[in-house]
Scaffold this active site. Structure first.
Site, PDB file in Angstrom:
ATOM      1  N   GLU A  81       0.822  -1.219   0.000  1.00  0.00           N
ATOM      2  CA  GLU A  81       0.000   0.000   0.000  1.00  0.00           C
ATOM      3  C   GLU A  81       0.855   1.267   0.000  1.00  0.00           C
ATOM      4  OE1 GLU A  81      -0.427  -2.643   1.852  1.00  0.00           O
ATOM      5  OE2 GLU A  81      -2.544  -3.204   1.983  1.00  0.00           O
ATOM      6  N   ILE A 100      25.378  -7.792 -22.221  1.00  0.00           N
ATOM      7  CA  ILE A 100      25.406  -8.548 -20.959  1.00  0.00           C
ATOM      8  C   ILE A 100      24.270  -9.561 -20.866  1.00  0.00           C
ATOM      9  CG2 ILE A 100      25.531  -8.281 -18.439  1.00  0.00           C
ATOM     10  CD1 ILE A 100      27.928  -7.167 -20.064  1.00  0.00           C
ATOM     11  N   HIS A 140      22.320   2.701 -16.707  1.00  0.00           N
ATOM     12  CA  HIS A 140      21.315   3.246 -15.790  1.00  0.00           C
ATOM     13  C   HIS A 140      20.729   4.545 -16.306  1.00  0.00           C
ATOM     14  CE1 HIS A 140      23.982   0.679 -13.441  1.00  0.00           C
ATOM     15  NE2 HIS A 140      22.886   0.324 -12.810  1.00  0.00           N
TER      16      HIS A 140
HETATM   17  N1  GLN Z   1      22.270 -11.180 -17.657  1.00  0.00           N
HETATM   18  C1  GLN Z   1      21.614 -10.243 -16.817  1.00  0.00           C
HETATM   19  C2  GLN Z   1      21.035  -9.130 -17.656  1.00  0.00           C
HETATM   20  O1  GLN Z   1      21.591  -8.844 -18.680  1.00  0.00           O
HETATM   21  C3  GLN Z   1      22.560  -9.659 -15.800  1.00  0.00           C
HETATM   22  C4  GLN Z   1      21.874  -8.723 -14.844  1.00  0.00           C
HETATM   23  C5  GLN Z   1      22.709  -8.221 -13.685  1.00  0.00           C
HETATM   24  O2  GLN Z   1      23.913  -8.198 -13.717  1.00  0.00           O
HETATM   25  N2  GLN Z   1      22.087  -7.800 -12.614  1.00  0.00           N
HETATM   26  O3  GLN Z   1      20.051  -8.525 -17.295  1.00  0.00           O
HETATM   27 ZN    ZN Z   2      25.058  -6.307 -14.143  1.00  0.00          ZN
END
Ligand code: GLN
Ligand code: ZN
Length: 764
Positions: free
Chosen positions: A17, A441, A704
């Protein structure tokens, strides 16, 4: 009589909430008055619930709109200048600006947020106090008094909670590294005296002062600060009882300092510091009460009541019932709210668990038992004993094959066939990558369409087939995009994953997900860690189909993507009936099987993510080596089942790795990608001092930020990296996964990244 107490209740609410209220306020959908009303309703619900459960010392001021350390900064007037807060009470707008920053509007410029970091070894993040030599503290908020009076109006007598002054200072940061925050202690204690006096005037008889810093490794000087601060605070307000709460660890070298504080009660964490108890019982000051943290506030398991009651009786045999307080080990902030809201879990599973509401009930039961009110609790005790017995023997929990396999792990299983230089040759032959190979990644944007498709499938509006077709199309789009962009090692994009831990947890025996087991992570954000309740077994491959599909679409290598054993452990609630290292080893074997299946399916590059390896470090340095030894070993077990020519990657983010870089190297991944672009080159400094033996991809752009990364800045960063990492071992990749970004940002950024790599190769 022993007293039943609580140290803090999760403020988010059983249905989150508080999150909805705060976010609605931020979005301008409700005004401050409405926000305050909703917050008051949440507090009332939680106070009443605790009273009904039979808690005598109910906490107040454990509520916060964002974070209790931020509340404390506001209370003591540690408000950095850039917020331009006028004198007097601090407005809610300033408060939120400190917590989350403020974007510029036509009327006023934007302002950056204060830094946020992890609260001890929990997954909760607090706002780091910013103070410097010239800081003058003054009382700027009387929130603790207001909440005490609010409860009083409702006929509830509460025990206000404050973050203790020493912990507050020890957690602060300053731009001057030579500055010792403890020089400000006297001035800070002045403000605490003031607030304590006001609380006493308002009618408080006990105040809880949280000093979890006493579970850290401290210097003599830091230790002595506790005695100084509390001597003053106790003397300042005669008649007010102070309880100092230590949690998250045992006392060790801080035992003397903890016992020397002239306070009325000391709280200790017996979930983690059970071994301290006899020593404390022997040395506790005359007349001082002891608060026994018997119910684990950090986990979701039911307390073994028989055992807890025996411990409480032992303490009472030395101190007498009047000097005993029964409590959870720490604030229940770190537990989900109410097990009764779980619809996913069957009755047997529920019989093993306790969330915050159930934990305060346990506290009440233990208290009644110690006070000799056994008649009222016989049923509860026998149900609890039955649950404990079934957890010990259930075949859902105990799988002899899994235990046997884990016990039979050999050192050879944590060892690749050949050392890195030979593996490298074998991998080059298979992969034929250019210098400065480019990759990402793992995840690509989790678009609203993806989330909608998943929700529709969960509601049954989309058949599994339709959903899987959708995911296949998504994967194909990602693959084509990566080919066009010119990336060297591709990924499938992880569109099928809701979360990098839960996705695997859902496919493993021994793991269960909750529907509402939310725990505050920071501000309005909460996480829902899955629960490892039993021996871990993989009934079927978890990722092979998706990765193989992606690989079938392209001649470029597609990187298989898995979450590592330590991160799985770290971001789950973990069973407490065996060492964490053992549970981690079971995870390692499960991942190892998946890695081998991917290899068998023809996948030549596999990444096992370990972003959480650093945050698993124990609070005290002397315990680090033991942890790192098993954590690294588990990663190696997970990744060493493959042939030399299969290239194993890992990925890490969220922290500086300076102090564990040797352990990172010992993981022996062929390639590691690490967050780097935000850290001003600290990662490169680390590699300068501790050269990494294998291949490295220091992140070249910050994922980010919504900003498009420019080729120039990435080539600059790469040129700086080449000075530290030999060119033949340097990879080019972003800082982390791209799931939180939008395609409009990702596309140009990755094109630019590929250009930067080409530039470095002298191709452009
Ligand atoms: N393989 C994940 C991604 O690309 C790694 C995320 C992370 O490091 N928190 O989202
Ligand atoms: Zn990461």
């Amino acid at each position: 009589m022993a007293t039943s107490t609580n140290l803090g209740f999760p403020r988010i609410g059983a249905k989150r909430e508080l999150k909805w209220a705060v976010e609605a306020y931020w979005a301008g959908k409700i005004d401050e008055q409405e926000l305050q009303q909703r917050a008051a309703a949440i507090r009332r619900t939680h106070w009443t619930l605790q009273r009904k459960a039979g808690i005598a010392h109910i906490p107040s001021n454990d509520f916060s709109f964002y974070d209790q350390i931020l509340d404390t900064s506001v209370m003591v007037g540690a408000i950095p200048e850039r917020y331009e807060a006028p004198e007097g009470e601090v407005s809610l707008d300033t408060y939120f600006a400190m917590g989350r920053g403020r974007t510029a509007t036509e009327e006023r410029p934007g302002v950056s947020a204060m830094e946020m970091t992890k609260w001890f070894d929990t997954n909760y993040h607090y706002i780091v106090p910013e103070i410097n030599r010239s800081q003058i503290f003054s009382l700027r908020s009387t929130k603790p008094v207001a909440e005490f009076l609010e409860a009083k109006e409702l006929g509830l007598h509460t025990r206000p909670v404050l973050v203790g002054p020493v912990t507050y200072l020890l957690l602060s940061k300053s731009d001057d590294p030579s500055f010792d925050p403890l020089v400000l202690l006297e001035g800070l204690v002045d403000v605490y005296e003031n607030i304590l006096k006001r609380l006493a005037e308002a009618g408080a008889d006990w105040v809880q002062m949280d000093e979890p810093a006493l579970s850290l490794t401290l210097s003599d000087k830091q230790r002595s600060a506790f005695g100084r601060a509390y001597a003053r605070l106790v003397a300042a307000v005669p008649g007010l009882n102070l309880l100092v709460a230590v949690y998250f660890g045992d006392l060790r070298q801080n035992t003397k300092a903890a016992l020397a504080m002239p306070v009325h009660a000391l709280h200790v964490d017996l979930a983690r510091g059970r071994a301290d108890l006899e020593n404390i019982l022997a040395k506790l000051g005359e007349g001082v009460s002891l608060s026994l943290g018997l119910v684990d506030g950090r986990n979701i398991w039911k307390t073994d009541l028989e055992d807890a009651i025996a411990t409480a009786r032992r303490a009472s045999s030395v101190l007498g019932n009047d000097r005993i307080l029964i409590a959870p080990s720490c604030s229940l902030l770190h537990s989900p709210v109410d097990l009764d809201n779980e619809t996913n879990l069957d009755d047997e599973m529920k019989s093993w668990l306790a969330f915050a509401k159930q934990k305060v009930e346990e506290v009440a039961i233990i208290t009644r038992a110690v006070n000799g009110e056994s008649a009222r609790i016989t049923n509860a005790l026998s149900a609890n004993a039955a649950a404990m017995a079934s957890r010990r023997t259930s075949t859902r929990i105990h799988n002899p094959d899994v235990k046997e396999r884990s016990a039979a792990v050999t050192p050879a299983m944590a060892q690749r066939t050949s050392p890195y230089p030979e593996r490298r040759k074998a991998q080059q032959q298979v992969l034929r990558l250019p210098t400065y190979p480019t990759t990402t990644i793992g995840s690509f944007p989790q678009t609203p369409e993806i989330r909608r498709a998943r929700a529709s499938r969960n509601r049954g509006e989309l058949t599994t087939e339709e959903y899987e077709q959708f995911i296949r199309e998504e994967i194909e789009r990602s693959v084509r995009f990566q080919e066009q962009t010119g990336l060297d090692v591709l990924v499938h994009g992880e569109p099928e994953r809701n979360d990098m831990v839960e996705y695997f947890g859902e496919q493993l025996d021994g793991y269960v997900s909750t529907a509402n087991g939310w725990v505050q992570s920071y501000g309005s954000r909460a996480v829902k860690p899955p629960i490892i309740f039993g021996d871990l077994h993989r009934p079927a491959p978890m990722t092979v189909e998706w990765i193989s599909y992606a690989q079938s679409l392209t001649r470029q290598p597609v990187k298989g993507m898995l979450t590592g054993p330590v991160t799985m452990l770290q971001w789950s609630f973990v069973r407490d009936d065996q060492p964490r290292s053992e549970t981690c080893r079971q995870l390692a074997l499960v991942i190892r099987d998946e890695v081998c299946d991917l290899e068998r399916a023809g996948i030549r590059v596999i990444q096992v993510d370990e972003p959480a390896i650093r945050e698993g470090l124990p609070l005290r340095h002397e315990d680090w080596d033991a942890y790192l030894e098993w954590a690294v070993d588990c990663f190696r077990i997970a990744t060493s089942g493959v042939e030399d020519r299969t290239q194993m990657h890992t990925h890490m983010c969220y922290a500086a790795y300076d102090d564990i870089i040797d352990a990172v190297a010992a993981m022996d991944a062929d390639v590691i990608s690490m967050e780097n672009s935000r850290s001003d080159g600290t990662l490169l400094d680390t590699f300068r001092v501790h050269p990494y033996p294998n291949e490295v991809g220091p992140g070249v752009y910050d994922i980010h930020s919504p900003r498009v990364a420019e080729t120039e800045e990435m080539s600059d960063l790469l040129r700086r990296a080449v000075a530290v990492i030999p060119p033949e071992r340097l990879w080019v990749n972003p800082d982390c996964g791209l799931k939180t970004r939008r395609w409009e940002e990702v596309k140009p950024s990755l094109l630019n990244m590929v250009d930067a790599a080409k530039e470095l190769r002298g191709q452009s």
